[in-house]
Design a protein around this motif. Sequence first.
Motif, mmCIF file in Angstrom:
data_model
loop_
_atom_site.group_PDB
_atom_site.id
_atom_site.type_symbol
_atom_site.label_atom_id
_atom_site.label_comp_id
_atom_site.label_asym_id
_atom_site.label_seq_id
_atom_site.Cartn_x
_atom_site.Cartn_y
_atom_site.Cartn_z
ATOM 1 N N MET A 165 -2.219 0.925 12.347
ATOM 2 C CA MET A 165 -1.252 -0.196 12.508
ATOM 3 C C MET A 165 -0.070 -0.148 11.832
ATOM 4 O O MET A 165 0.083 0.049 10.737
ATOM 5 N N LEU A 166 1.044 -0.477 12.699
ATOM 6 C CA LEU A 166 2.569 -0.589 12.003
ATOM 7 C C LEU A 166 2.902 -2.102 12.019
ATOM 8 O O LEU A 166 2.835 -2.882 12.725
ATOM 9 N N ILE A 167 3.082 -2.542 10.553
ATOM 10 C CA ILE A 167 3.880 -3.840 10.543
ATOM 11 C C ILE A 167 5.217 -3.666 10.192
ATOM 12 O O ILE A 167 5.646 -2.988 9.384
ATOM 13 N N ASP A 168 5.995 -4.208 11.045
ATOM 14 C CA ASP A 168 7.417 -4.204 10.838
ATOM 15 C C ASP A 168 8.197 -5.423 10.019
ATOM 16 O O ASP A 168 8.239 -6.560 10.553
ATOM 17 N N HIS A 169 8.631 -4.946 9.011
ATOM 18 C CA HIS A 169 9.071 -5.848 7.902
ATOM 19 C C HIS A 169 10.731 -5.818 8.202
ATOM 20 O O HIS A 169 11.420 -6.693 7.391
ATOM 21 N N ALA A 170 11.109 -4.785 8.876
ATOM 22 C CA ALA A 170 12.591 -4.646 8.797
ATOM 23 C C ALA A 170 13.132 -5.185 10.462
ATOM 24 O O ALA A 170 14.461 -5.178 10.288
ATOM 25 N N GLY A 171 12.509 -5.783 11.161
ATOM 26 C CA GLY A 171 12.985 -6.314 12.299
ATOM 27 C C GLY A 171 13.682 -5.392 13.311
ATOM 28 O O GLY A 171 14.770 -5.661 13.903
ATOM 29 N N LEU A 172 12.831 -4.379 13.617
ATOM 30 C CA LEU A 172 13.461 -3.270 14.411
ATOM 31 C C LEU A 172 13.536 -3.797 16.084
ATOM 32 O O LEU A 172 12.879 -4.556 16.331
ATOM 33 N N PRO A 173 14.478 -3.099 16.634
ATOM 34 C CA PRO A 173 14.265 -3.564 18.079
ATOM 35 C C PRO A 173 13.133 -3.259 18.796
ATOM 36 O O PRO A 173 12.489 -2.272 18.256
ATOM 37 N N ALA A 174 12.853 -3.801 19.702
ATOM 38 C CA ALA A 174 11.461 -3.891 20.443
ATOM 39 C C ALA A 174 11.399 -2.422 20.814
ATOM 40 O O ALA A 174 10.223 -1.911 20.580
ATOM 41 N N GLU A 175 12.226 -1.707 21.404
ATOM 42 C CA GLU A 175 12.215 -0.461 22.003
ATOM 43 C C GLU A 175 11.891 0.696 21.050
ATOM 44 O O GLU A 175 11.035 1.725 20.990
ATOM 45 N N LEU B 196 10.559 -0.083 18.005
ATOM 46 C CA LEU B 196 9.397 -0.319 17.372
ATOM 47 C C LEU B 196 8.298 0.272 18.177
ATOM 48 O O LEU B 196 7.393 0.831 17.563
ATOM 49 N N ALA B 197 8.509 0.098 19.493
ATOM 50 C CA ALA B 197 7.402 0.702 20.392
ATOM 51 C C ALA B 197 7.178 2.395 20.155
ATOM 52 O O ALA B 197 6.120 2.702 19.977
ATOM 53 N N GLN B 198 8.350 2.900 19.966
ATOM 54 C CA GLN B 198 8.230 4.551 19.896
ATOM 55 C C GLN B 198 8.018 4.919 18.390
ATOM 56 O O GLN B 198 7.018 5.772 18.308
ATOM 57 N N LEU B 199 8.270 4.026 17.377
ATOM 58 C CA LEU B 199 7.719 4.334 16.107
ATOM 59 C C LEU B 199 6.055 4.055 15.942
ATOM 60 O O LEU B 199 5.411 4.827 15.337
ATOM 61 N N THR B 200 5.717 2.947 16.711
ATOM 62 C CA THR B 200 4.262 2.693 16.720
ATOM 63 C C THR B 200 3.635 3.660 17.548
ATOM 64 O O THR B 200 2.491 4.155 16.674
ATOM 65 N N ALA B 201 3.978 4.297 18.552
ATOM 66 C CA ALA B 201 3.423 5.438 19.104
ATOM 67 C C ALA B 201 3.403 6.899 18.071
ATOM 68 O O ALA B 201 2.156 7.429 18.107
ATOM 69 N N LEU B 202 4.511 6.779 17.283
ATOM 70 C CA LEU B 202 4.502 8.239 16.766
ATOM 71 C C LEU B 202 3.679 7.926 15.478
ATOM 72 O O LEU B 202 2.745 8.952 15.434
ATOM 73 N N VAL B 203 3.637 6.836 14.753
ATOM 74 C CA VAL B 203 2.597 6.916 13.750
ATOM 75 C C VAL B 203 1.106 6.695 13.926
ATOM 76 O O VAL B 203 0.366 7.153 13.270
ATOM 77 N N ALA B 204 0.935 6.301 15.086
ATOM 78 C CA ALA B 204 -0.376 6.262 15.845
ATOM 79 C C ALA B 204 -1.097 7.850 15.687
ATOM 80 O O ALA B 204 -2.185 8.029 15.928
ATOM 81 N N GLY B 205 -0.133 8.747 15.787
ATOM 82 C CA GLY B 205 -0.500 10.131 15.710
ATOM 83 C C GLY B 205 -0.865 10.522 14.373
ATOM 84 O O GLY B 205 -1.060 11.840 14.331
ATOM 85 N N HIS B 206 -0.726 9.888 13.446
ATOM 86 C CA HIS B 206 -1.113 10.156 12.040
ATOM 87 C C HIS B 206 -2.077 9.510 11.344
ATOM 88 O O HIS B 206 -2.095 8.663 10.553
ATOM 89 N N PRO B 207 -3.252 10.124 11.696
ATOM 90 C CA PRO B 207 -4.617 9.235 11.455
ATOM 91 C C PRO B 207 -4.767 9.726 9.798
ATOM 92 O O PRO B 207 -5.519 9.041 9.265
#
Length: 70
Positions: free
Chosen positions: A1-11, A13-24
């Motif tokens: 789960m990614l928690i955004d404390h920086a207020g990243l733009p939605a696009e 944030l979606a890319q970063l969320t997908a990327l870190v999901a690959g880091h179990p």
Amino acid sequence: MLIDHAGLPAEELAQLTALVAGHPTLGHVVRGWAAERPPRLIVEVITQDEYTHDVILPYRDEIHLVYDTT
């Protein structure tokens, strides 16, 4: 789960969320970010207890990623 404390733009944030999901695992974190161009390497590991560590990597500008690992 990614928690955004920086207020990243939605696009972004979606890319970063997908990327870190690959880091179990921590191994995936290290290999995944080291393979980026430019590579992003761990700048600090903070031990919380014998099982839990916070792993900090630079992301961009003054933004860092913190993985809570157990």
